[in-house]
Design an enzyme around this catalytic site. Structure first.
Site, mmCIF file in Angstrom:
data_model
loop_
_atom_site.group_PDB
_atom_site.id
_atom_site.type_symbol
_atom_site.label_atom_id
_atom_site.label_comp_id
_atom_site.label_asym_id
_atom_site.label_seq_id
_atom_site.Cartn_x
_atom_site.Cartn_y
_atom_site.Cartn_z
ATOM 1 N N GLN A 108 4.436 -7.672 0.841
ATOM 2 C CA GLN A 108 3.274 -6.932 1.254
ATOM 3 C C GLN A 108 3.559 -6.547 2.686
ATOM 4 O O GLN A 108 3.541 -7.379 3.592
ATOM 5 C CB GLN A 108 2.131 -7.927 1.100
ATOM 6 C CG GLN A 108 0.812 -7.546 1.521
ATOM 7 C CD GLN A 108 0.103 -8.831 1.946
ATOM 8 O OE1 GLN A 108 0.429 -9.950 1.529
ATOM 9 N NE2 GLN A 108 -0.857 -8.681 2.804
ATOM 10 N N ASP A 142 13.944 3.325 10.346
ATOM 11 C CA ASP A 142 13.535 1.918 10.411
ATOM 12 C C ASP A 142 14.672 1.029 9.916
ATOM 13 O O ASP A 142 14.492 0.199 9.037
ATOM 14 C CB ASP A 142 12.264 1.728 9.559
ATOM 15 C CG ASP A 142 11.654 0.336 9.700
ATOM 16 O OD1 ASP A 142 11.909 -0.336 10.721
ATOM 17 O OD2 ASP A 142 10.925 -0.085 8.782
HETATM 18 N N1 LIG Z 1 14.446 -0.767 -5.164
HETATM 19 C C1 LIG Z 1 14.297 -2.065 -4.886
HETATM 20 N N2 LIG Z 1 14.876 -2.996 -5.670
HETATM 21 C C2 LIG Z 1 14.718 -4.316 -5.398
HETATM 22 N N3 LIG Z 1 14.011 -4.805 -4.371
HETATM 23 C C3 LIG Z 1 13.401 -3.932 -3.547
HETATM 24 C C4 LIG Z 1 13.516 -2.520 -3.756
HETATM 25 N N4 LIG Z 1 12.813 -1.894 -2.796
HETATM 26 C C5 LIG Z 1 12.298 -2.874 -2.021
HETATM 27 N N5 LIG Z 1 12.648 -4.096 -2.442
HETATM 28 C C6 LIG Z 1 12.266 -5.396 -1.851
HETATM 29 O O1 LIG Z 1 10.967 -5.293 -1.293
HETATM 30 C C7 LIG Z 1 10.972 -5.437 0.135
HETATM 31 C C8 LIG Z 1 9.982 -4.447 0.754
HETATM 32 O O2 LIG Z 1 10.331 -3.111 0.414
HETATM 33 P P1 LIG Z 1 10.318 -1.957 1.503
HETATM 34 O O3 LIG Z 1 11.194 -2.356 2.636
HETATM 35 O O4 LIG Z 1 10.589 -0.669 0.831
HETATM 36 O O5 LIG Z 1 8.791 -2.007 1.918
HETATM 37 P P2 LIG Z 1 8.031 -2.186 3.305
HETATM 38 O O6 LIG Z 1 8.937 -2.711 4.360
HETATM 39 O O7 LIG Z 1 6.778 -2.889 3.013
HETATM 40 O O8 LIG Z 1 7.766 -0.660 3.506
HETATM 41 P P3 LIG Z 1 7.041 0.237 4.556
HETATM 42 O O9 LIG Z 1 7.705 -0.094 5.881
HETATM 43 O O10 LIG Z 1 7.385 1.626 4.056
HETATM 44 O O11 LIG Z 1 5.597 -0.096 4.477
HETATM 45 C C9 LIG Z 1 12.426 -5.199 0.528
HETATM 46 O O12 LIG Z 1 12.763 -5.856 1.752
HETATM 47 C C10 LIG Z 1 13.193 -5.749 -0.669
HETATM 48 O O13 LIG Z 1 13.291 -7.159 -0.594
HETATM 49 MG MG LIG Z 2 11.094 -2.735 4.652
#
Ligand SMILES: Nc1ncnc2c1ncn2[C@@H]1O[C@H](COP(=O)(O)OP(=O)(O)OP(=O)(O)O)[C@@H](O)[C@H]1O
Ligand SMILES: [Mg+2]
Length: 275
Positions: free
Chosen positions: A26, A171
């Site tokens: 999250q 980022d």
């Molecule tokens: N395509 C994927 N396959 C497997 N795991 C993923 C994938 N995309 C994301 N994850 C897991 O979920 C975590 C969070 O995803 P992501 O970095 O895209 O989101 P976030 O940092 O919450 O995004 P944002 O900064 O856009 O709000 C990643 O660090 C990784 O562990």
């Molecule tokens: Mg991320």
């Protein structure tokens, strides 16, 4: 704690799938679920950006929509250019899929990358080395360092490919770089640490990405990652030059970007001196 937390209701059809999506992380902006695409045997990652009730509804809709479309657009372009990122499977920017009240968020479903994020790999490696490096002989120590150097070089090469394709990430941290687990027929590494650095480097999280071919933007991308590695992975930091090396070899424009990186570093140092 995580099990106390109640994430917002999922949009349709994800509120009605069996098995239900599993909340993994999250972040500031979104929730990341593991779900499946069409068939339960095909895993998929689902990024949901709920609407923010404290924002004006029209503005909120526009921002949420823009970010998810931007992310999907970058990913689609990068797949086309052969850069290693998750493929886009589906998206909904209208956020109509929710309950009667109108859901208002947006979601993006993409290919599931089976493997760890580089942050975890480096953390495990560094923790092992901190405790046990003294038990290694010179050759083993050399070999361990060489594995991490090679990983950083591969990361540099992948970022070079990204920039070459005309996209800056916005980022870059080790949480936004994954390693796709190698297929079964690849021979597993046997190393004293037991931490594998194998697998294809995959870049994720394009929520802040943009299309740019400016040396400044590219250099800042590299600088942000350099700072992130410096603060979270002190033992790997001395190997940063390997990342730069991999980047330099990746495309023709790299040299001017790396020159610019020197300026960006200088500015960063001045700023931290001024406090
Ligand atoms: N395509 C994927 N396959 C497997 N795991 C993923 C994938 N995309 C994301 N994850 C897991 O979920 C975590 C969070 O995803 P992501 O970095 O895209 O989101 P976030 O940092 O919450 O995004 P944002 O900064 O856009 O709000 C990643 O660090 C990784 O562990
Ligand atoms: Mg991320």
């Amino acid at each position: 704690m995580a099990d106390e937390y109640k994430p917002p209701a999922l949009p349709a059809p994800f509120n009605n799938t069996n098995p239900a999506p599993e909340l993994l992380t999250q972040g500031a902006e979104g929730h990341l679920y593991k779900t499946f695409s069409l068939d339960p045997s095909i895993p998929a990652a689902l990024k949901v950006r709920p609407s923010k009730p404290y924002r004006h509804p029209i503005l909120d809709r526009r921002l949420t929509r823009q970010r998810i479309i931007q992310e999907a657009r970058c990913l689609t372009k990068l797949i086309r250019e052969g850069v290693s990122v998750p493929a886009v499977l589906a998206l909904d920017w209208e956020g109509q899929g929710g309950d009667e009240a109108g859901w208002g968020g947006a979601w993006l479903m993409m290919e599931w990358i089976d493997g760890p994020v580089v942050r975890v790999v480096l953390e495990q490696w560094e923790a092992w080395m901190k405790k046990n490096a003294s038990s290694l002989d010179a050759a083993q120590l050399e070999q361990e360092n060489a594995r991490v150097k090679a990983l950083l070089r591969r990361i540099g090469k992948t970022i070079g490919g990204l920039h070459k394709a005309g996209v800056v990430h916005g980022d870059l941290t080790t949480s936004n770089i994954m390693l796709r687990l190698p297929t079964e027929d690849t021979e597993a590494e046997t190393t004293p640490t037991g931490v594998s650095t194998q697998g294809e480097v995959v870049l994720i999280d394009f929520g802040l990405a943009s299309q740019s071919a400016q040396d400044e933007d590219r250099a800042v991308d590299l600088y942000v990652l350099e700072r992130a590695i410096g603060s979270t992975h002190p033992r790997s930091e001395p190997f940063m030059e390997e990342l730069v090396h991999g980047y330099r070899e990746s495309h023709r424009g790299a040299t001017t970007t790396l020159k610019r990186l020197e300026d960006v570093r200088m500015r960063g140092r001045k700023r931290s001196m001024l406090g």
